[in-house]
Design a protein around this motif. Structure first.
Motif, PDB file in Angstrom:
ATOM      1  N   GLU A 235       1.037 -80.135  94.928  1.00 18.92           N
ATOM      2  CA  GLU A 235      -0.418 -80.176  94.758  1.00 18.92           C
ATOM      3  C   GLU A 235      -1.178 -80.325  96.069  1.00 18.92           C
ATOM      4  O   GLU A 235      -2.351 -80.001  96.148  1.00 18.92           O
ATOM      5  N   SER A 236      -0.521 -80.801  97.110  1.00 17.92           N
ATOM      6  CA  SER A 236      -1.215 -80.977  98.391  1.00 17.92           C
ATOM      7  C   SER A 236      -1.257 -79.693  99.207  1.00 17.92           C
ATOM      8  O   SER A 236      -1.899 -79.648 100.265  1.00 17.92           O
ATOM      9  N   PHE A 237      -0.608 -78.623  98.722  1.00 12.36           N
ATOM     10  CA  PHE A 237      -0.633 -77.347  99.437  1.00 12.36           C
ATOM     11  C   PHE A 237      -2.062 -76.817  99.520  1.00 12.36           C
ATOM     12  O   PHE A 237      -2.792 -76.806  98.545  1.00 12.36           O
ATOM     13  N   ALA A 238      -2.468 -76.388 100.706  1.00  8.42           N
ATOM     14  CA  ALA A 238      -3.795 -75.812 100.957  1.00  8.42           C
ATOM     15  C   ALA A 238      -4.903 -76.747 100.469  1.00  8.42           C
ATOM     16  O   ALA A 238      -5.850 -76.329  99.806  1.00  8.42           O
ATOM     17  N   LYS A 239      -4.758 -78.011 100.818  1.00  9.39           N
ATOM     18  CA  LYS A 239      -5.757 -79.011 100.439  1.00  9.39           C
ATOM     19  C   LYS A 239      -7.133 -78.587 100.949  1.00  9.39           C
ATOM     20  O   LYS A 239      -7.271 -78.136 102.070  1.00  9.39           O
ATOM     21  N   GLY A 240      -8.118 -78.721 100.105  1.00  5.84           N
ATOM     22  CA  GLY A 240      -9.472 -78.325 100.470  1.00  5.84           C
ATOM     23  C   GLY A 240      -9.835 -76.922 100.016  1.00  5.84           C
ATOM     24  O   GLY A 240     -10.978 -76.496 100.162  1.00  5.84           O
ATOM     25  N   TYR A 241      -8.859 -76.204  99.480  1.00  5.13           N
ATOM     26  CA  TYR A 241      -9.113 -74.859  98.968  1.00  5.13           C
ATOM     27  C   TYR A 241      -9.024 -74.872  97.453  1.00  5.13           C
ATOM     28  O   TYR A 241      -8.215 -75.592  96.876  1.00  5.13           O
ATOM     29  N   ARG A 242      -9.846 -74.060  96.819  1.00  7.00           N
ATOM     30  CA  ARG A 242      -9.825 -73.945  95.363  1.00  7.00           C
ATOM     31  C   ARG A 242      -8.531 -73.295  94.914  1.00  7.00           C
ATOM     32  O   ARG A 242      -7.912 -72.529  95.658  1.00  7.00           O
ATOM     33  N   SER A 243      -8.117 -73.578  93.700  1.00  8.56           N
ATOM     34  CA  SER A 243      -6.866 -73.020  93.197  1.00  8.56           C
ATOM     35  C   SER A 243      -6.935 -71.504  92.995  1.00  8.56           C
ATOM     36  O   SER A 243      -5.910 -70.836  92.987  1.00  8.56           O
ATOM     37  N   ASP A 244      -8.146 -70.960  92.878  1.00  6.31           N
ATOM     38  CA  ASP A 244      -8.263 -69.512  92.722  1.00  6.31           C
ATOM     39  C   ASP A 244      -8.470 -68.786  94.050  1.00  6.31           C
ATOM     40  O   ASP A 244      -8.631 -67.572  94.072  1.00  6.31           O
ATOM     41  N   ALA A 245      -8.430 -69.519  95.173  1.00  5.43           N
ATOM     42  CA  ALA A 245      -8.507 -68.883  96.488  1.00  5.43           C
ATOM     43  C   ALA A 245      -7.232 -68.084  96.714  1.00  5.43           C
ATOM     44  O   ALA A 245      -6.160 -68.440  96.233  1.00  5.43           O
ATOM     45  N   GLU A 246      -7.351 -66.983  97.441  1.00  7.56           N
ATOM     46  CA  GLU A 246      -6.186 -66.147  97.701  1.00  7.56           C
ATOM     47  C   GLU A 246      -5.510 -66.549  99.004  1.00  7.56           C
ATOM     48  O   GLU A 246      -6.165 -66.971  99.961  1.00  7.56           O
ATOM     49  N   LEU A 247      -4.200 -66.410  99.049  1.00  4.68           N
ATOM     50  CA  LEU A 247      -3.430 -66.775 100.226  1.00  4.68           C
ATOM     51  C   LEU A 247      -3.954 -66.085 101.481  1.00  4.68           C
ATOM     52  O   LEU A 247      -4.074 -66.711 102.529  1.00  4.68           O
ATOM     53  N   GLY A 248      -4.287 -64.826 101.381  1.00  5.97           N
ATOM     54  CA  GLY A 248      -4.794 -64.087 102.538  1.00  5.97           C
ATOM     55  C   GLY A 248      -6.038 -64.725 103.133  1.00  5.97           C
ATOM     56  O   GLY A 248      -6.190 -64.799 104.361  1.00  5.97           O
ATOM     57  N   THR A 249      -6.918 -65.218 102.295  1.00  4.89           N
ATOM     58  CA  THR A 249      -8.136 -65.886 102.745  1.00  4.89           C
ATOM     59  C   THR A 249      -7.794 -67.190 103.455  1.00  4.89           C
ATOM     60  O   THR A 249      -8.347 -67.484 104.528  1.00  4.89           O
TER      61      THR A 249
END
Length: 70
Positions: free
Chosen positions: A38-52
């Protein structure tokens, strides 16, 4: 028909040349959190894309992002 590629000793998917397959840029953060926590990409929404996320963090790959600790 889906083509399956062999997994290496580290259980990671390989492409036809035996290289580790890269995650697609359109993979959503929420999907990656299932694998990396759950701490992966903290601060990003769950629907954000990896490329972004990669672009905003200034890295070229998921591996670099993980090493950066984001």
């Amino acid at each position: 028909m889906t083509k399956h590629f062999p997994k290496g000793l580290d259980n990671r998917m390989r492409d036809q040349n035996g290289e580790i397959r890269k995650k697609r840029g359109d993979t959503q953060v929420g999907t990656l959190r299932k694998e990396y926590g759950e701490s992966f990409a903290k601060g990003y929404r769950s629907d954000a894309e990896l490329g972004t996320v990669l672009k905003k963090e200034g890295v070229d790959s998921l591996d670099q992002l993980l090493k950066k600790g984001k």
